[in-house]
Scaffold this motif. Sequence first.
Motif, PDB file in Angstrom:
ATOM      1  N   THR A   1       1.248   4.247  -3.080  1.00 53.48           N
ATOM      2  CA  THR A   1       0.765   5.611  -2.859  1.00 53.48           C
ATOM      3  C   THR A   1       1.860   6.640  -2.599  1.00 53.48           C
ATOM      4  OG1 THR A   1       0.449   5.093  -0.499  1.00 53.48           O
ATOM      5  CG2 THR A   1      -1.451   4.797  -1.956  1.00 53.48           C
ATOM      6  N   SER A   2       3.095   6.214  -2.354  1.00 51.92           N
ATOM      7  CA  SER A   2       4.121   7.154  -1.926  1.00 51.92           C
ATOM      8  C   SER A   2       5.390   7.032  -2.762  1.00 51.92           C
ATOM      9  CB  SER A   2       4.459   6.920  -0.448  1.00 51.92           C
ATOM     10  OG  SER A   2       5.622   7.621  -0.069  1.00 51.92           O
ATOM     11  N   ALA A   3       5.731   8.112  -3.478  1.00 56.25           N
ATOM     12  CA  ALA A   3       6.991   8.131  -4.228  1.00 56.25           C
ATOM     13  C   ALA A   3       8.181   8.040  -3.285  1.00 56.25           C
ATOM     14  CB  ALA A   3       7.072   9.407  -5.065  1.00 56.25           C
ATOM     15  N   ARG A   4       8.039   8.646  -2.120  1.00 61.74           N
ATOM     16  CA  ARG A   4       9.130   8.600  -1.139  1.00 61.74           C
ATOM     17  C   ARG A   4       9.406   7.169  -0.695  1.00 61.74           C
ATOM     18  NH1 ARG A   4       9.392  11.994   4.594  1.00 61.74           N
ATOM     19  NH2 ARG A   4      11.399  11.152   5.296  1.00 61.74           N
ATOM     20  N   SER A   5       8.347   6.405  -0.452  1.00 66.48           N
ATOM     21  CA  SER A   5       8.534   5.002  -0.055  1.00 66.48           C
ATOM     22  C   SER A   5       9.192   4.208  -1.171  1.00 66.48           C
ATOM     23  CB  SER A   5       7.179   4.369   0.310  1.00 66.48           C
ATOM     24  OG  SER A   5       6.698   4.890   1.519  1.00 66.48           O
ATOM     25  N   ARG A   6       8.790   4.487  -2.401  1.00 70.85           N
ATOM     26  CA  ARG A   6       9.401   3.775  -3.528  1.00 70.85           C
ATOM     27  C   ARG A   6      10.894   4.074  -3.615  1.00 70.85           C
ATOM     28  NH1 ARG A   6       4.216   5.048  -5.727  1.00 70.85           N
ATOM     29  NH2 ARG A   6       4.947   6.995  -6.695  1.00 70.85           N
TER      30      ARG A   6
ATOM     31  N   ASP B   1       6.814  10.760 -10.979  1.00 69.18           N
ATOM     32  CA  ASP B   1       7.581   9.564 -10.644  1.00 69.18           C
ATOM     33  C   ASP B   1       7.365   8.475 -11.698  1.00 69.18           C
ATOM     34  OD1 ASP B   1       8.957   7.513  -9.444  1.00 69.18           O
ATOM     35  OD2 ASP B   1       7.444   7.133  -7.903  1.00 69.18           O
TER      36      ASP B   1
ATOM     37  N   GLU C   1      12.873   5.140  -1.086  1.00 65.85           N
ATOM     38  CA  GLU C   1      13.559   4.635   0.110  1.00 65.85           C
ATOM     39  C   GLU C   1      13.822   3.137   0.019  1.00 65.85           C
ATOM     40  OE1 GLU C   1      11.213   5.738   3.459  1.00 65.85           O
ATOM     41  OE2 GLU C   1      12.031   7.788   3.562  1.00 65.85           O
TER      42      GLU C   1
ATOM     43  N   SER D   1       5.650   5.160 -10.578  1.00 67.03           N
ATOM     44  CA  SER D   1       4.342   5.177  -9.922  1.00 67.03           C
ATOM     45  C   SER D   1       3.389   4.231 -10.647  1.00 67.03           C
ATOM     46  CB  SER D   1       3.763   6.590  -9.917  1.00 67.03           C
ATOM     47  OG  SER D   1       3.337   6.949 -11.225  1.00 67.03           O
TER      48      SER D   1
ATOM     49  N   THR E   1       8.819  -1.092  -6.272  1.00 67.63           N
ATOM     50  CA  THR E   1       7.516  -0.623  -6.709  1.00 67.63           C
ATOM     51  C   THR E   1       6.614  -1.825  -6.933  1.00 67.63           C
ATOM     52  OG1 THR E   1       6.375   0.907  -8.197  1.00 67.63           O
ATOM     53  CG2 THR E   1       7.997  -0.586  -9.200  1.00 67.63           C
TER      54      THR E   1
ATOM     55  N   SER F   1       0.823  -1.204   0.000  1.00 70.17           N
ATOM     56  CA  SER F   1       0.000   0.000   0.000  1.00 70.17           C
ATOM     57  C   SER F   1       0.863   1.262   0.000  1.00 70.17           C
ATOM     58  CB  SER F   1      -0.935   0.000   1.206  1.00 70.17           C
ATOM     59  OG  SER F   1      -1.728   1.161   1.232  1.00 70.17           O
ATOM     60  N   LYS F   2       1.910   1.277   0.820  1.00 68.98           N
ATOM     61  CA  LYS F   2       2.805   2.434   0.873  1.00 68.98           C
ATOM     62  C   LYS F   2       3.527   2.630  -0.453  1.00 68.98           C
ATOM     63  CE  LYS F   2       3.681   2.332   5.863  1.00 68.98           C
ATOM     64  NZ  LYS F   2       4.705   2.121   6.920  1.00 68.98           N
TER      65      LYS F   2
END
Length: 260
Positions: free
Chosen positions: A20-25, A149, A27, A152, A31, A16-17
């Motif tokens: 929804t989150s480019a930052r998580s991808r 991103d 880090e 994404s 993906t 889920s993270k």
Amino acid sequence: MKSITSAHNEQLKHLSKLLTSARSRREHGQTVLEGIHLLKSYLQAGLMPLQVYLPQAQLQNAELQTALNALPDDKITLIGDGALAKITSLSDADDVMTLITIPRSPNLPRNGDCVVLDRVQDPGNVGTVIRSAAAAGITQLICSKDCADVWSPKVLRAGMGAHFLLEVHTRTDLPTWFAAYPHPIRATALSEQHNFSLYDLDLSAPSAWVFGNEGCGVSEEILAAVSHTVKIPMPGQTESLNVAMAATVCLFEQMRQRLA
């Protein structure tokens, strides 16, 4: 085969993270591919996923089962019905999801054809340019620091698997790269200065094509660094083309000249 029945499972929370989150991808360097088409494209590129999450409702899907036959059992996790509904952006909440490591490209290219995106924001446009570039035989994509991103879910879906046919370079300092690139750099623009009609250009030699932001086009800083700007002749009443359409026209004119 492993199985998950609860939507509150930590692995699904991680998916889920990433969705929804480019930052998580960034880090995690990971993906998620949504749907069978992207999974098949990934496998056809000779790549191995970290994990495939298979909804129970898809167990009898013959097309999917054929794709999964190439994977060892420990790469597949069976998901209980409805467990993916809260995290997927797909209309079909019971489609397959694939966790992958984001491919790392080698050093920025110093030769060959390239497509460069300068602040392109719409995920559909970015994905369509990637798809057109791959179809036209381009293997290098370079994105500025403030593009959408590339990894994404929306861009991946629009790219239809073309991501895995290119070397993708993100968050690039374009002027620094331009200084080391030896071939012509062309940008689509409506300016009159140093502007050439697309159909008057000799596109037989390697070059970099720069396509800019949907609202304001290629930035002034980038325009100052390119070899020349290019106009697509439009005898109709339309002032300009969508950036993805413009990119497709330019790349396929280049391909047409080379095939001829």
